[in-house]
Motif scaffolding. Structure first.
Motif, PDB file in Angstrom:
ATOM      1  N   ASP A 166       0.863  -1.174   0.000  1.00 60.93           N
ATOM      2  CA  ASP A 166       0.000   0.000   0.000  1.00 60.93           C
ATOM      3  C   ASP A 166       0.899   1.223   0.000  1.00 60.93           C
ATOM      4  O   ASP A 166       2.089   1.137   0.311  1.00 60.93           O
ATOM      5  N   TRP A 167       0.323   2.364  -0.342  1.00 61.60           N
ATOM      6  CA  TRP A 167       1.071   3.621  -0.363  1.00 61.60           C
ATOM      7  C   TRP A 167       0.451   4.567   0.649  1.00 61.60           C
ATOM      8  O   TRP A 167      -0.769   4.721   0.699  1.00 61.60           O
ATOM      9  N   LEU A 168       1.283   5.189   1.469  1.00 56.71           N
ATOM     10  CA  LEU A 168       0.827   6.070   2.540  1.00 56.71           C
ATOM     11  C   LEU A 168       1.075   7.533   2.193  1.00 56.71           C
ATOM     12  O   LEU A 168       2.177   7.894   1.764  1.00 56.71           O
ATOM     13  N   ARG A 214       2.454   9.884  -6.450  1.00 56.33           N
ATOM     14  CA  ARG A 214       1.460   8.969  -7.018  1.00 56.33           C
ATOM     15  C   ARG A 214       0.151   9.726  -7.060  1.00 56.33           C
ATOM     16  O   ARG A 214      -0.282  10.241  -6.025  1.00 56.33           O
ATOM     17  N   ASP A 215      -0.438   9.838  -8.231  1.00 50.69           N
ATOM     18  CA  ASP A 215      -1.680  10.601  -8.398  1.00 50.69           C
ATOM     19  C   ASP A 215      -1.491  12.038  -7.901  1.00 50.69           C
ATOM     20  O   ASP A 215      -2.391  12.622  -7.296  1.00 50.69           O
ATOM     21  N   VAL A 242       4.539   7.170   0.367  1.00 47.34           N
ATOM     22  CA  VAL A 242       5.625   6.285   0.762  1.00 47.34           C
ATOM     23  C   VAL A 242       5.072   4.862   0.828  1.00 47.34           C
ATOM     24  O   VAL A 242       3.987   4.651   1.372  1.00 47.34           O
ATOM     25  N   PRO A 243       5.787   3.872   0.272  1.00 50.76           N
ATOM     26  CA  PRO A 243       5.311   2.492   0.399  1.00 50.76           C
ATOM     27  C   PRO A 243       5.163   2.101   1.874  1.00 50.76           C
ATOM     28  O   PRO A 243       6.080   2.319   2.673  1.00 50.76           O
ATOM     29  N   SER A 244       4.027   1.533   2.225  1.00 47.06           N
ATOM     30  CA  SER A 244       3.763   1.185   3.627  1.00 47.06           C
ATOM     31  C   SER A 244       4.744   0.146   4.155  1.00 47.06           C
ATOM     32  O   SER A 244       5.018   0.105   5.354  1.00 47.06           O
ATOM     33  N   VAL A 245       5.315  -0.672   3.271  1.00 48.66           N
ATOM     34  CA  VAL A 245       6.262  -1.711   3.689  1.00 48.66           C
ATOM     35  C   VAL A 245       7.554  -1.097   4.252  1.00 48.66           C
ATOM     36  O   VAL A 245       8.316  -1.767   4.926  1.00 48.66           O
ATOM     37  N   PHE A 246       7.768   0.209   4.004  1.00 49.03           N
ATOM     38  CA  PHE A 246       8.957   0.886   4.523  1.00 49.03           C
ATOM     39  C   PHE A 246       8.802   1.255   6.002  1.00 49.03           C
ATOM     40  O   PHE A 246       9.749   1.741   6.617  1.00 49.03           O
ATOM     41  N   VAL A 247       7.597   1.053   6.554  1.00 46.89           N
ATOM     42  CA  VAL A 247       7.330   1.352   7.964  1.00 46.89           C
ATOM     43  C   VAL A 247       7.015   0.041   8.676  1.00 46.89           C
ATOM     44  O   VAL A 247       6.147  -0.711   8.248  1.00 46.89           O
ATOM     45  N   VAL A 248       7.745  -0.233   9.761  1.00 43.99           N
ATOM     46  CA  VAL A 248       7.565  -1.471  10.524  1.00 43.99           C
ATOM     47  C   VAL A 248       7.362  -1.092  11.995  1.00 43.99           C
ATOM     48  O   VAL A 248       8.187  -0.371  12.564  1.00 43.99           O
ATOM     49  N   ASP A 249       6.286  -1.581  12.580  1.00 49.91           N
ATOM     50  CA  ASP A 249       5.988  -1.325  13.993  1.00 49.91           C
ATOM     51  C   ASP A 249       6.024   0.158  14.347  1.00 49.91           C
ATOM     52  O   ASP A 249       6.569   0.560  15.382  1.00 49.91           O
ATOM     53  N   GLY A 250       5.471   0.991  13.458  1.00 47.24           N
ATOM     54  CA  GLY A 250       5.366   2.415  13.739  1.00 47.24           C
ATOM     55  C   GLY A 250       6.645   3.209  13.587  1.00 47.24           C
ATOM     56  O   GLY A 250       6.732   4.350  14.037  1.00 47.24           O
TER      57      GLY A 250
END
Length: 115
Positions: A11-13, A43-44, A49-57
């Protein structure tokens, strides 16, 4: 650029979503992006930012140095994101998957060869 079908799904944040997820003010979130702790792409018409770049906040800790290596190799932010999300033959998976699995040294070694 790889076709979207082969890319790691994420997902994208937006910045407001990152503010909420990270529990940080907007200025701090922008600084995390400016200082390459996170990397984003328009994007649009909106910086995301790709959500996978954030782990546990928190930004994935191994991402910062990896982004710097990619920038040093001449990659733009968009190219760095594409590389991180696209399966890499020499690693066997998308570099982001390897980073999530703790394989930081291997990912950066491959990234250094891209210059």
């Amino acid at each position: 650029m790889a076709d979207d079908a082969s890319r790691f799904e994420t997902d994208w944040l937006t910045l407001p979503e990152l503010v909420e997820l990270l529990g940080e003010p907007l200025g701090r979130v922008r600084r995390l992006i400016d200082e390459s702790h996170l990397v984003g792409s328009r994007r649009d018409g909106v910086l995301k930012v790709p959500s996978v770049f954030v782990v546990d906040g928190h930004p994935l800790s191994s991402l910062h140095g990896t982004i710097i290596v990619l920038h040093d190799a001449g990659f733009s932010d968009d190219e760095a994101i594409d590389w991180l999300l696209t399966p890499e033959d020499t690693i066997g998976v998308a570099p982001i998957e390897a980073l999530l699995a703790g394989r930081k040294s291997e990912v950066r070694r491959v990234a250094r060869t891209l210059a």
